[in-house]
Motif scaffolding. Structure first.
Motif, PDB file in Angstrom:
ATOM      1  N   PHE A  20      27.011 -45.896 -28.519  1.00  8.34           N
ATOM      2  CA  PHE A  20      26.268 -46.570 -29.509  1.00  8.34           C
ATOM      3  C   PHE A  20      26.130 -48.109 -29.920  1.00  8.34           C
ATOM      4  CE2 PHE A  20      25.733 -46.954 -34.643  1.00  8.34           C
ATOM      5  CZ  PHE A  20      25.009 -45.815 -34.939  1.00  8.34           C
ATOM      6  N   LYS A  21      26.904 -48.473 -29.537  1.00  3.95           N
ATOM      7  CA  LYS A  21      27.323 -49.868 -29.511  1.00  3.95           C
ATOM      8  C   LYS A  21      25.690 -50.428 -28.433  1.00  3.95           C
ATOM      9  CE  LYS A  21      30.085 -53.508 -29.196  1.00  3.95           C
ATOM     10  NZ  LYS A  21      31.630 -53.962 -28.931  1.00  3.95           N
ATOM     11  N   MET A  22      25.403 -49.540 -27.373  1.00  6.89           N
ATOM     12  CA  MET A  22      24.250 -50.753 -26.199  1.00  6.89           C
ATOM     13  C   MET A  22      23.214 -49.618 -26.699  1.00  6.89           C
ATOM     14  SD  MET A  22      26.353 -50.337 -22.730  1.00  6.89           S
ATOM     15  CE  MET A  22      27.270 -49.084 -22.885  1.00  6.89           C
ATOM     16  N   PHE A  23      23.089 -48.753 -27.214  1.00  2.39           N
ATOM     17  CA  PHE A  23      22.036 -47.936 -27.308  1.00  2.39           C
ATOM     18  C   PHE A  23      21.351 -47.783 -28.858  1.00  2.39           C
ATOM     19  CE2 PHE A  23      23.162 -46.546 -23.342  1.00  2.39           C
ATOM     20  CZ  PHE A  23      22.252 -47.572 -22.310  1.00  2.39           C
ATOM     21  N   SER A  24      22.512 -47.561 -29.343  1.00  2.00           N
ATOM     22  CA  SER A  24      22.382 -47.562 -31.213  1.00  2.00           C
ATOM     23  C   SER A  24      22.458 -45.577 -30.836  1.00  2.00           C
ATOM     24  CB  SER A  24      21.448 -48.126 -31.695  1.00  2.00           C
ATOM     25  OG  SER A  24      19.896 -47.793 -31.518  1.00  2.00           O
ATOM     26  N   ARG A  25      22.738 -44.871 -29.913  1.00  4.61           N
ATOM     27  CA  ARG A  25      22.522 -43.497 -30.246  1.00  4.61           C
ATOM     28  C   ARG A  25      23.335 -43.201 -29.284  1.00  4.61           C
ATOM     29  NH1 ARG A  25      19.051 -44.842 -32.689  1.00  4.61           N
ATOM     30  NH2 ARG A  25      16.543 -43.851 -32.779  1.00  4.61           N
ATOM     31  N   THR A  26      23.681 -41.521 -29.856  1.00  3.21           N
ATOM     32  CA  THR A  26      24.767 -41.094 -28.590  1.00  3.21           C
ATOM     33  C   THR A  26      23.718 -40.021 -28.179  1.00  3.21           C
ATOM     34  OG1 THR A  26      25.232 -39.793 -30.672  1.00  3.21           O
ATOM     35  CG2 THR A  26      27.059 -41.634 -30.265  1.00  3.21           C
ATOM     36  N   LEU A  27      24.709 -39.581 -26.719  1.00  3.63           N
ATOM     37  CA  LEU A  27      23.860 -38.257 -26.084  1.00  3.63           C
ATOM     38  C   LEU A  27      24.616 -36.696 -27.092  1.00  3.63           C
ATOM     39  CD1 LEU A  27      24.546 -39.514 -22.661  1.00  3.63           C
ATOM     40  CD2 LEU A  27      22.517 -38.802 -23.527  1.00  3.63           C
ATOM     41  N   THR A  28      23.689 -35.874 -26.598  1.00  2.38           N
ATOM     42  CA  THR A  28      23.113 -34.422 -27.245  1.00  2.38           C
ATOM     43  C   THR A  28      22.798 -34.443 -26.508  1.00  2.38           C
ATOM     44  OG1 THR A  28      21.440 -34.326 -28.697  1.00  2.38           O
ATOM     45  CG2 THR A  28      23.094 -35.298 -29.871  1.00  2.38           C
ATOM     46  N   GLU A  29      22.401 -33.879 -25.557  1.00  3.30           N
ATOM     47  CA  GLU A  29      22.236 -32.569 -24.626  1.00  3.30           C
ATOM     48  C   GLU A  29      21.234 -33.192 -23.412  1.00  3.30           C
ATOM     49  OE1 GLU A  29      18.745 -30.371 -25.994  1.00  3.30           O
ATOM     50  OE2 GLU A  29      17.701 -32.249 -26.864  1.00  3.30           O
ATOM     51  N   VAL A  71      32.865 -38.882 -13.943  1.00  4.08           N
ATOM     52  CA  VAL A  71      31.065 -38.376 -13.955  1.00  4.08           C
ATOM     53  C   VAL A  71      31.743 -37.073 -15.643  1.00  4.08           C
ATOM     54  CG1 VAL A  71      29.965 -37.028 -12.939  1.00  4.08           C
ATOM     55  CG2 VAL A  71      31.548 -38.487 -11.645  1.00  4.08           C
ATOM     56  N   TYR A  72      30.641 -37.592 -16.095  1.00  4.57           N
ATOM     57  CA  TYR A  72      30.431 -36.581 -17.461  1.00  4.57           C
ATOM     58  C   TYR A  72      28.703 -36.185 -17.002  1.00  4.57           C
ATOM     59  CZ  TYR A  72      33.491 -40.490 -20.148  1.00  4.57           C
ATOM     60  OH  TYR A  72      34.110 -40.358 -20.131  1.00  4.57           O
ATOM     61  N   ASP A  73      29.354 -34.839 -16.659  1.00  2.00           N
ATOM     62  CA  ASP A  73      28.529 -33.186 -16.300  1.00  2.00           C
ATOM     63  C   ASP A  73      27.492 -33.196 -17.608  1.00  2.00           C
ATOM     64  OD1 ASP A  73      26.368 -31.743 -15.736  1.00  2.00           O
ATOM     65  OD2 ASP A  73      27.985 -30.815 -14.436  1.00  2.00           O
ATOM     66  N   LEU A  74      25.866 -33.483 -17.421  1.00  2.00           N
ATOM     67  CA  LEU A  74      25.712 -33.487 -19.012  1.00  2.00           C
ATOM     68  C   LEU A  74      25.119 -31.376 -18.988  1.00  2.00           C
ATOM     69  CD1 LEU A  74      23.519 -36.151 -20.403  1.00  2.00           C
ATOM     70  CD2 LEU A  74      26.168 -35.604 -20.796  1.00  2.00           C
ATOM     71  N   MET A  75      25.202 -31.078 -18.477  1.00  2.00           N
ATOM     72  CA  MET A  75      24.755 -29.612 -18.258  1.00  2.00           C
ATOM     73  C   MET A  75      25.634 -28.505 -18.410  1.00  2.00           C
ATOM     74  SD  MET A  75      21.751 -30.334 -16.663  1.00  2.00           S
ATOM     75  CE  MET A  75      21.073 -28.575 -16.315  1.00  2.00           C
ATOM     76  N   ALA A  76      27.125 -29.212 -18.587  1.00  2.00           N
ATOM     77  CA  ALA A  76      28.425 -28.238 -18.801  1.00  2.00           C
ATOM     78  C   ALA A  76      28.685 -28.637 -20.393  1.00  2.00           C
ATOM     79  CB  ALA A  76      29.440 -28.963 -18.093  1.00  2.00           C
TER      80      ALA A  76
END
Lengths: 596, 636
Positions: free
Chosen positions: B324-333, B379-384
């Protein structure tokens, strides 16, 4: 141009010029001096204005608030400096690193040709510390410099404190488009010279330094800061650099604009501007300011750490904090805001400062005299030389009789240039003097001996001096002087003008037929050496610090040693110019006086 | 079996062996070339045979109107592709985050689109696009591009503080293209290509012309498979002055299958990306092997964004970063079209977890050898589905405390202009080898515009204050207004040394229409390029049978003991002698006056015939003359 093609009218013109030669010369001289004095009169001068568009329209908002913290840093720096007994290099490196700069050091050493008694230094070793704030948006192509000298004693600590405070504040900002280099230089000008030579990888003065490891591309502008008190009453702007070079006028305009905006008293040559230009006091103030500038520029020495930047085509100025007994005080936060504003404007620059004038005189910060206005003053003096040439009658060849004095005068000049430093060791061994005194006294001795040497020498070769001989010699001397002064005035107007003021009358009146003793006295009084002596008295008078004759003499000696040092350390050209060209030229005239 | 992609590495290694064995310096370059040619030749033949075979198969299949056998060997794909289009494509995305020792943070996005198709198959026009952007695909087929690399960079990568980037790029815009060997008019294709790319990326690539294009012989070898390595088919150009802005980012994002709507690309908000100390956008297209056997080629499109956020201006001086601090967004999918979508975070400096805090904790760790160093990544796998947790969003938070130290990267370079005045100058290039005991060769590529006239006889290369003779020098002198200087050298760097390359130049006086609108700003000289095989601390991974993170596979690695590094120096800003452009008016006035007054009167004096005027004759004489005239007698 019927005037030239019509022989009758041409003859009439020549006759007129020949007949009225003396009155014309006098009128030209007086007109030249009057023109020069008129330059300081306000209705004759132009108001300064910002020429650079990038700095004009966008006003910036200053947000620097950490003046108090800068003072704390300054005290810490002072304590460290005291503890180390010199520049606290490690402390500075750590302080800059903590503020997020890329920090580098450069050590240098220099042995002076003879000891500098004013600053008490001979073998100089030192270290420069500089930190680079990398601009996020630029690939290291351009840079700005903020420098503060680390001077011994308790002076200038506040400048270093403010420099570190500004570094910390600037580091947190995003808008920088040019790298900013924060430089703390030791041994003032010597350190600055080492740093600049290292940065540009040149070696003009034979100094030894370690190469720089970090650079920021081509430097666009530089400010040097000198502050020695926690609060100040006014800020003084110093512009005169090496060999009389001046930074672009826009830099002075920028300083003035921000002083006006922030409400800081600003001075130039330590003189506050007066509003009553029509009163005698107001005019005298403007004349004094301008004369001080002329004298400083003529000296050809750098009057602050900024002076050495100018050689590298970097616009630079020194800002000096003055703390006098005035009521109105300014704190460090305000000075910081001023510098922040100036740096942000300089950061906005798309091109180097080039729009405004490089040749100017300042009777006050808000008024300037451009080259187009001051050159006629010199032109009127130079016109006398042309009039003198025009009046000479045709002559036969007498080259041999003229060649001898020419060569001998120049050999004396070469001796004056080289011997003082070469012979200092011998002089110290044989006379009870220090090295510095030896150099200065040798210079004066050679200068005086030159007066005895060259006259009558032509007789050895060609027998009795002929009437024709001295006329040829005088013609050559006048041509010589015209070219010499003309070139000097183009590069350094002030020096050219002061020399013309004293040398032109000599050239005008000198013949072998004038009363010898009186003329010799006048000539000596108008010689380059005496000009220097008078300039010192005038300068002290203008600085409102009058001196006695003895003090004046001591100052004269130290100024000569400084001149020689400036030449050897920084490449100032005034000493070689005087000794190799101006003095021989004057000796030629001296020769004419003793022709028979 | 390894693909032929590592030609560059081969060339460099050849250079090294030659440099160390051959005695005579002249022989070295010849031998160097012959060896590398031989090497290329062998590989080319090998490759040629392979491609012939493949073509036969394809043609054979075409005859029977059947899809070509999918070479990635799975039976499911061949069965499923019997009705759908034959070529298969996939899309992978990944984000690597590396905390830098300076306290800054480095985020590198990599998007890979791979398509097993052949743009240049005879008689078959590719017109059905799925994941691969059509604009680039058409460009490839129209101009017969074999390999294309374009990058737009703002800021300068600070090697001394940040170490090596995954993908180096010079400040400004850089474009280099390998054309197919079937292209006859390479210059024409290059000219058109730059103009088309200029339109696609909204950049000033159309300013690339013959004055800033070069054909480097050794520094830029193809990174994909192929058999053409003659520099005739290579064009390289840099525009150091190019400013990168959102107008370049938007078309770049449009090339992604999901745009910036889903997946990792949602993080790329321009107001944050451009609020950084370094930003580099790049697009790389190259042919790669379809499978480990390299039976067929596939096209790989790699889009990368490298960004460094500043500790002081963005992080407020705290070593605490989150999405959030870097991109002012978070990942949702993850991007729904992606086959793989992962976030890697470099946690190497933190084996026990005392210096470093990750929140949420990483589900798994992996190791990869990157740039000669074995690094550990969370590693964070966004597919999981478990990755996003209860809040259905992923906002990775990092906190760390490490002492700040200047890095000593094994190889780095810097460059500056020495001297003062507007007549001459000297370019100094410093190359640092900080390896304590290994010497290694580097290729230095310098491109200098024609208006700096290099005095090539003043070229000196010194290491440890001794002359260091380059084993290979390729110098192409400039032609005024036509082409730049090109200088390529293979230099052996002694261990723990600084090698200084200096060359003097003279500044040309341009014609007055050739000055830019801001001539007093100065003129840019692009970065020099230092390419090297740097000795590796750990064994590099040369096996290609394992799945690697994308960021570790861009430069193919052939040897275990060294890895490929490219370093760009800073560009230079040089002032040329510039007339005062407000002067023409004054000059015209002055010249006219001088001509009118000076020349006019002089001409007058020279051409006029002067005669002594006789006093006018008296009345009697005039009368007598008139009578004589009437009589035809000579006058008095």
């Amino acid at each position: 141009m019927g005037l030239l093609s019509d022989p009758n009218r041409r003859r009439a013109l020549t006759n007129l010029l020949t007949r009225l030669n003396t009155p014309l010369c006098i009128v030209c001289y007086l007109a030249g001096v009057a023109w020069f004095m008129g330059l300081a009169f306000e209705p004759f001068t132009l108001r300064t204005y910002m020429s650079e568009n990038a700095m004009g329209s966008t006003m910036v908002e200053e947000r620097f608030l950490a003046g108090e913290r800068a003072l704390v840093t300054a005290r810490e720096f002072a304590a460290q400096k005291k503890k180390m007994g010199g520049m606290p290099v490690d402390w500075l490196v750590k302080a800059m690193q903590a503020r997020g700069l890329e920090v580098f050091t450069q050590s240098f050493s220099r042995t002076l040709p003879f000891p500098d008694e004013n600053k008490e230094r001979y073998m100089v070793h030192g270290t420069n510390v500089y930190g680079i704030l990398r601009a996020p948006r630029a690939p290291r192509t351009e840079a700005l410099v903020l420098s503060a000298p680390c001077t011994p004693g308790s002076s200038n600590n506040q400048a270093v404190g403010l420099l570190l405070g500004l570094a910390q504040y600037f580091r947190g900002q995003m808008y920088w488009a040019k790298d900013i280099i924060f430089l703390v230089n030791e041994h003032d000008l010597i350190g600055m010279q080492a740093w600049l030579e290292g940065y540009h990888h040149t070696n003009t003065t034979g100094m030894s330094w370690t190469p720089l490891e970090g650079r920021g591309g081509s430097i666009q502008a530089a400010l040097s800061l000198e502050l020695s008190s926690d609060i100040i009453t006014s800020l003084d702007l110093v512009l005169e650099g090496l060999n009389g070079q001046l930074p672009n006028l826009d830099l002075a305009n920028l300083f003035y604009a921000f002083c006006q905006k922030i409400g800081v008293l600003c001075t130039i040559q330590g003189k506050l501007q007066r509003n009553d230009w029509d009163s005698a006091a107001g005019y005298s103030q403007a004349v004094q300011t301008m004369l001080l500038m002329v004298l400083k520029q003529a000296s050809g020495r750098p009057w602050g750490d900024h002076g050495l930047f100018l050689r590298y085509h970097i616009e630079a100025a020194s800002i000096r904090g003055i703390n006098s007994f005035r009521q109105y005080k300014t704190d460090l936060t305000t000075v910081g805001k001023l510098l922040e504003g100036m740096f942000r404007k300089l950061n906005n620059l798309l091109e180097r400062l080039h729009q405004s004038y490089f040749f100017y005189l300042l009777p006050s910060l808000s008024r300037f005299v451009s080259i187009g206005y001051y050159m006629p003053a010199f032109g009127l003096l130079a016109a006398i030389l042309l009039l003198l040439v025009g009046m000479r009658e045709p002559f036969g060849p007498g080259v041999l009789s003229v060649l001898t004095p020419l060569i001998i005068s120049h050999l004396t000049g070469v001796a004056l240039y080289t011997l003082p430093i070469m012979a200092q060791q011998t002089a110290v061994e044989h006379f009870p003097v220090s090295e510095t005194e030896a150099v200065v006294l040798t210079a004066i001795a050679i200068y005086t001996a030159g007066l005895a040497l060259p006259h009558n020498t032509h007789r050895v070769l060609s027998g009795e001096g002929t009437e024709e001989g001295w006329r040829v010699l005088k013609l050559i001397a006048i041509f010589y002087m015209a070219v010499l002064l003309g070139c000097t005035a183009l590069i350094n107007f002030s020096l050219g003008f002061i020399l013309a003021l004293t040398l032109v009358p000599v050239a005008a009146f000198i013949t072998p037929h004038v009363p010898r003793v009186l003329s010799a006295l006048v000539m000596v009084l108008l010689s380059p050496g005496s000009t220097l002596l008078f300039s010192i008295f005038v300068y002290q008078e203008l600085q409102e610090a009058p001196i006695t004759l003895l003090e004046g003499w001591n100052l004269f000696l130290s100024v000569i040693s400084q001149g020689i040092l400036d030449h050897n350390l920084y490449g100032s050209l005034v000493y070689p110019l005087i000794s190799l060209l101006v003095y021989p030229c004057w000796l030629l005239l001296w020769n004419i006086l003793f022709w028979k | 079996n390894l693909c032929t992609a590592a030609l560059l590495a081969a060339v460099l290694v050849c250079g090294l062996t030659c440099a160390s064995t051959a005695a005579a310096e002249e022989a070295i370059t010849e031998e160097y070339e012959s060896i590398s040619n031989a090497n290329e030749h062998v590989q080319a033949q090998d490759d040629y045979a392979r491609s012939q075979k493949r073509r036969e198969i394809t043609e054979h299949d075409d005859d029977q109107n059947e899809p070509p056998p999918s070479s990635s060997s799975s039976s499911s794909s061949s069965s499923s592709s019997s009705s759908s289009p034959p070529s298969k494509d996939y899309f992978k995305e990944e984000l690597v985050i590396r905390p830098l020792s300076s306290g800054d943070i480095y985020a590198s996005f990599q998007f890979q689109t791979r398509w097993d198709t052949d743009f240049f198959a005879p008689g078959k026009k590719v017109s059905h696009y799925r994941l691969f952007p059509k604009s680039l695909g058409q460009l490839m087929s129209k101009f017969s591009v074999r390999e294309m690399h374009v990058s737009f960079t703002q800021g300068y990568w600070r090697t001394m503080q940040w170490g090596q980037p995954f993908l180096p790029a010079p400040p400004g815009a850089e474009l280099w293209v390998w054309f197919q060997d079937s292209v006859a008019d390479v210059d024409g294709a290059w000219k058109e290509l730059t103009n088309v790319l200029s339109g696609i990326f909204c950049a000033s690539l159309n300013f690339i012309d013959s004055t800033n294009t070069v054909e480097p012989t050794a520094s830029f070898k193809p990174l994909g498979v192929g058999n053409v390595t003659h520099q005739r088919f290579l064009r390289y150009a840099v525009l150091p002055r190019e400013i990168v802005c959102t107008e370049n980012l938007t078309p770049w994002k449009k090339l992604l299958p999901c745009g910036s709507k889903a997946g990792l690309a949602v993080l790329m908000k321009s107001e944050k990306l451009f609020h950084s100390s370094f930003l580099s956008l790049a697009v790389h297209i190259r042919p790669v092997c379809q499978d480990w056997g390299c039976k067929g080629t596939a096209w790989e499109l790699r889009q990368t964004v490298n960004v460094v956020f500043d500790l002081h201006t963005t992080g407020q001086g705290k070593r605490e970063w989150s999405f959030f601090k870097m991109f002012s967004r978070t990942l949702t999918e993850a991007c729904p079209l992606a086959t793989s979508s992962k976030v890697y975070i470099d946690v190497t400096d933190n084996p026990q977890g005392e210096l470093f805090e990750l929140n949420p904790a990483a589900p798994s760790l992996t190791q990869a050898v990157v740039l000669g160093d074995r690094r550990t990544y969370a590693v964070y796998d966004l597919m999981a589905s478990g990755t996003f947790g209860l809040l259905r969003s992923l906002n990775v938070l990092l906190r760390w405390k490490t002492p700040v130290d200047m890095l000593r990267p094994l190889l780095h370079g810097e460059r500056y202009v020495a001297g003062y005045g507007l007549q001459t100058g000297e370019i100094h290039t410093l190359i640092y080898n900080n390896h304590p005991y290994r010497a290694f060769p580097v290729l230095l590529l310098d491109i200098v515009p024609w208006y700096l006239r290099l005095y090539i006889h003043t070229l000196t290369v010194t290491s440890k204050s001794r002359e260091n003779k380059p084993s290979y020098i390729h110098y192409q002198p400039s032609k005024d207004r036509l082409r730049p200087h090109l200088l390529e050298m293979l230099i052996q760097l002694p261990p723990n040394s600084v090698t200084e390359v200096t060359v003097q130049f003279e500044r040309a006086l341009l014609k007055w229409t050739e000055y830019t609108p801001d001539p007093n700003h100065g003129f840019y000289v692009g970065s020099s390029v230092i390419s090297a095989l740097v000795p590796s601390v750990v064994a590099m991974d040369t096996s290609y049978t394992l799945e690697h993170p994308l960021f570790s596979t861009f430069f193919p690695c052939k040897e275990e003991s060294s890895y490929f590094v490219r370093v760009y120096t800073e560009p230079l800003l040089v002032n040329l002698p510039t007339p005062d452009f407000s002067m023409p008016y004054n000059v015209i006035c002055l010249t006219c006056t001088v001509v009118a007054v000076g020349y006019g009167s002089l001409y007058n004096l020279l051409t006029r015939t002067f005669q002594v005027e006789e006093p006018s004759p008296g009345v009697v004489k005039r009368l007598a003359n008139m009578i004589r005239y009437l009589r035809g007698v000579p006058l008095l």
